[in-house]
Design a protein around this motif. Structure first.
Motif, PDB file in Angstrom:
ATOM      1  N   LEU A 120       0.856  -1.185   0.000  1.00 55.76           N
ATOM      2  CA  LEU A 120       0.000   0.000   0.000  1.00 55.76           C
ATOM      3  C   LEU A 120       0.889   1.232   0.000  1.00 55.76           C
ATOM      4  O   LEU A 120       1.970   1.219   0.589  1.00 55.76           O
ATOM      5  N   ILE A 121       0.418   2.303  -0.648  1.00 49.86           N
ATOM      6  CA  ILE A 121       1.140   3.574  -0.610  1.00 49.86           C
ATOM      7  C   ILE A 121       0.208   4.666  -0.102  1.00 49.86           C
ATOM      8  O   ILE A 121      -0.851   4.904  -0.690  1.00 49.86           O
ATOM      9  N   VAL A 122       0.607   5.293   0.993  1.00 50.71           N
ATOM     10  CA  VAL A 122      -0.103   6.455   1.519  1.00 50.71           C
ATOM     11  C   VAL A 122       0.809   7.653   1.286  1.00 50.71           C
ATOM     12  O   VAL A 122       1.922   7.699   1.809  1.00 50.71           O
ATOM     13  N   ALA A 123       0.335   8.621   0.500  1.00 45.95           N
ATOM     14  CA  ALA A 123       1.205   9.704   0.043  1.00 45.95           C
ATOM     15  C   ALA A 123       0.766  11.062   0.570  1.00 45.95           C
ATOM     16  O   ALA A 123      -0.426  11.349   0.688  1.00 45.95           O
ATOM     17  N   ALA A 124       1.753  11.885   0.869  1.00 44.07           N
ATOM     18  CA  ALA A 124       1.493  13.293   1.146  1.00 44.07           C
ATOM     19  C   ALA A 124       1.218  13.999  -0.179  1.00 44.07           C
ATOM     20  O   ALA A 124       1.733  13.599  -1.235  1.00 44.07           O
ATOM     21  N   GLU A 125       0.415  15.059  -0.123  1.00 46.43           N
ATOM     22  CA  GLU A 125       0.082  15.800  -1.344  1.00 46.43           C
ATOM     23  C   GLU A 125       1.323  16.312  -2.066  1.00 46.43           C
ATOM     24  O   GLU A 125       1.348  16.421  -3.295  1.00 46.43           O
ATOM     25  N   GLU A 126       2.371  16.605  -1.300  1.00 48.05           N
ATOM     26  CA  GLU A 126       3.599  17.144  -1.883  1.00 48.05           C
ATOM     27  C   GLU A 126       4.472  16.078  -2.526  1.00 48.05           C
ATOM     28  O   GLU A 126       5.455  16.397  -3.200  1.00 48.05           O
ATOM     29  N   ALA A 127       4.167  14.800  -2.301  1.00 50.00           N
ATOM     30  CA  ALA A 127       5.006  13.707  -2.790  1.00 50.00           C
ATOM     31  C   ALA A 127       4.919  13.572  -4.310  1.00 50.00           C
ATOM     32  O   ALA A 127       3.978  14.049  -4.947  1.00 50.00           O
ATOM     33  N   MET A 128       5.894  12.891  -4.873  1.00 51.77           N
ATOM     34  CA  MET A 128       5.959  12.728  -6.321  1.00 51.77           C
ATOM     35  C   MET A 128       6.698  11.434  -6.650  1.00 51.77           C
ATOM     36  O   MET A 128       7.644  11.058  -5.955  1.00 51.77           O
ATOM     37  N   VAL A 181      -4.101   9.861  -0.659  1.00 52.75           N
ATOM     38  CA  VAL A 181      -3.324  11.099  -0.659  1.00 52.75           C
ATOM     39  C   VAL A 181      -3.928  12.050   0.371  1.00 52.75           C
ATOM     40  O   VAL A 181      -5.143  12.272   0.387  1.00 52.75           O
ATOM     41  N   VAL A 182      -3.069  12.588   1.222  1.00 52.12           N
ATOM     42  CA  VAL A 182      -3.514  13.503   2.279  1.00 52.12           C
ATOM     43  C   VAL A 182      -2.510  14.645   2.415  1.00 52.12           C
ATOM     44  O   VAL A 182      -1.372  14.534   1.955  1.00 52.12           O
ATOM     45  N   PRO A 183      -2.900  15.754   3.050  1.00 42.47           N
ATOM     46  CA  PRO A 183      -1.909  16.791   3.354  1.00 42.47           C
ATOM     47  C   PRO A 183      -0.798  16.227   4.229  1.00 42.47           C
ATOM     48  O   PRO A 183      -1.024  15.295   5.007  1.00 42.47           O
ATOM     49  N   MET A 184       0.392  16.792   4.111  1.00 45.72           N
ATOM     50  CA  MET A 184       1.528  16.298   4.886  1.00 45.72           C
ATOM     51  C   MET A 184       1.222  16.256   6.384  1.00 45.72           C
ATOM     52  O   MET A 184       1.643  15.339   7.089  1.00 45.72           O
ATOM     53  N   SER A 185       0.463  17.242   6.859  1.00 47.04           N
ATOM     54  CA  SER A 185       0.144  17.308   8.290  1.00 47.04           C
ATOM     55  C   SER A 185      -0.721  16.137   8.746  1.00 47.04           C
ATOM     56  O   SER A 185      -0.807  15.850   9.938  1.00 47.04           O
TER      57      SER A 185
END
Length: 259
Positions: A120-128, A181-185
């Motif tokens: 599974l991948i849970v990503a911050a919005e800033e991730a790429m 995808v979620v905000p980094m916070s």
């Protein structure tokens, strides 16, 4: 115990943090061998029921550390992959527990492959994510040719691979590359949603389903029907199955132990 990664374990969760933030967690020889070692340890540790893989600082992993060697010096790429990278990818895919990628920043080249090898991948919005190999005249490696077309289809995979496209986390979600995808916070909270679940789940059944889904990508329906029956026999003789049935009959939440 480790120099280039950090490993913590608590409440059934094992957390691996790539720890070379000054080079965006680029992979040198030492880090790849430390990753192999910690994954072997986790495989044997039955106290660990779910794994988180992440990076220290602003990046997840920027791929191979190009500054660790000169392009003018003859090196064996095949040896490097067989000894350093491929064992990591195989260990992630055959690990007897789920692996969650906490994608906190860029995942490039082999770092992208590392992320895609997780369950599974849970990503911050800033991730790429970017398959950056083509930019230095190389081809995909570390499993990306296996994972990428299965996730996005062959045509899109060709585009991402041959153009080295930078895929931002929201676009990666739309493509099916990441799960959330979620905000980094909110990244830690989003990862905890999964770790809280898997730390209390029937670990043996989850591990069997991981093996089954891996096998399904290159098997016929008849093969999978037989393999399902084989795995169900194993799951049906587990302590967690007994607990699950008893909990259902007693109208309570099951207390799975992973056995």
């Amino acid at each position: 115990m480790y120099t280039y990664l950090k490993y913590d374990q608590a409440d059934g969760v094992g957390t691996i943090t790539l720890n070379r933030p000054e080079v965006y967690n680029a992979l040198n020889d030492e880090l790849t061998f430390e990753l192999q070692d910690v994954l072997k340890h986790i495989h044997r540790d039955m106290e660990v029921r779910v794994v988180v893989l992440t990076g220290e600082g602003k990046a997840f992993c920027s791929g191979q550390d190009l500054k660790s060697g000169s392009p003018d010096v003859k090196r064996s790429f095949i040896d490097s992959l067989h000894k350093r990278y491929n064992p990591i990818i195989r260990a992630l895919r055959t690990l007897n527990k789920p692996v969650i990628c906490r994608l906190n920043g860029v995942a490039a080249g082999a770092g992208c492959s590392l992320a895609l090898a997780c369950d599974l991948i849970v990503a911050a919005e800033e991730a790429m994510l970017t398959e950056v190999f083509v930019n230095i005249g190389l081809v995909l490696d570390s499993g990306s040719t296996y994972f990428l077309p299965r996730l996005v289809g062959s045509a899109k995979a060709f585009e991402l691979a041959t153009m080295g496209t930078r895929v931002k986390a929201p676009d990666a979600y739309q493509m099916g590359l990441v799960n959330k995808v979620v905000p980094m916070s909110e990244l830690d909270e989003a990862v905890a949603f999964y770790t809280d679940y898997y730390a209390k789940a029937p670990t043996k059944a989850v591990a069997l389903m991981k093996k089954m889904l891996n096998k399904a990508g290159h098997s016929s329906l008849d093969d999978m029907l037989d393999y399902e029956a084989y795995c169900q026999e194993i799951a049906g003789n587990s302590e967690d199955y007994k607990e699950g049935v008893n909990a259902f009959l007693e109208k309570r939440k099951p207390n799975f132990t992973g056995n």
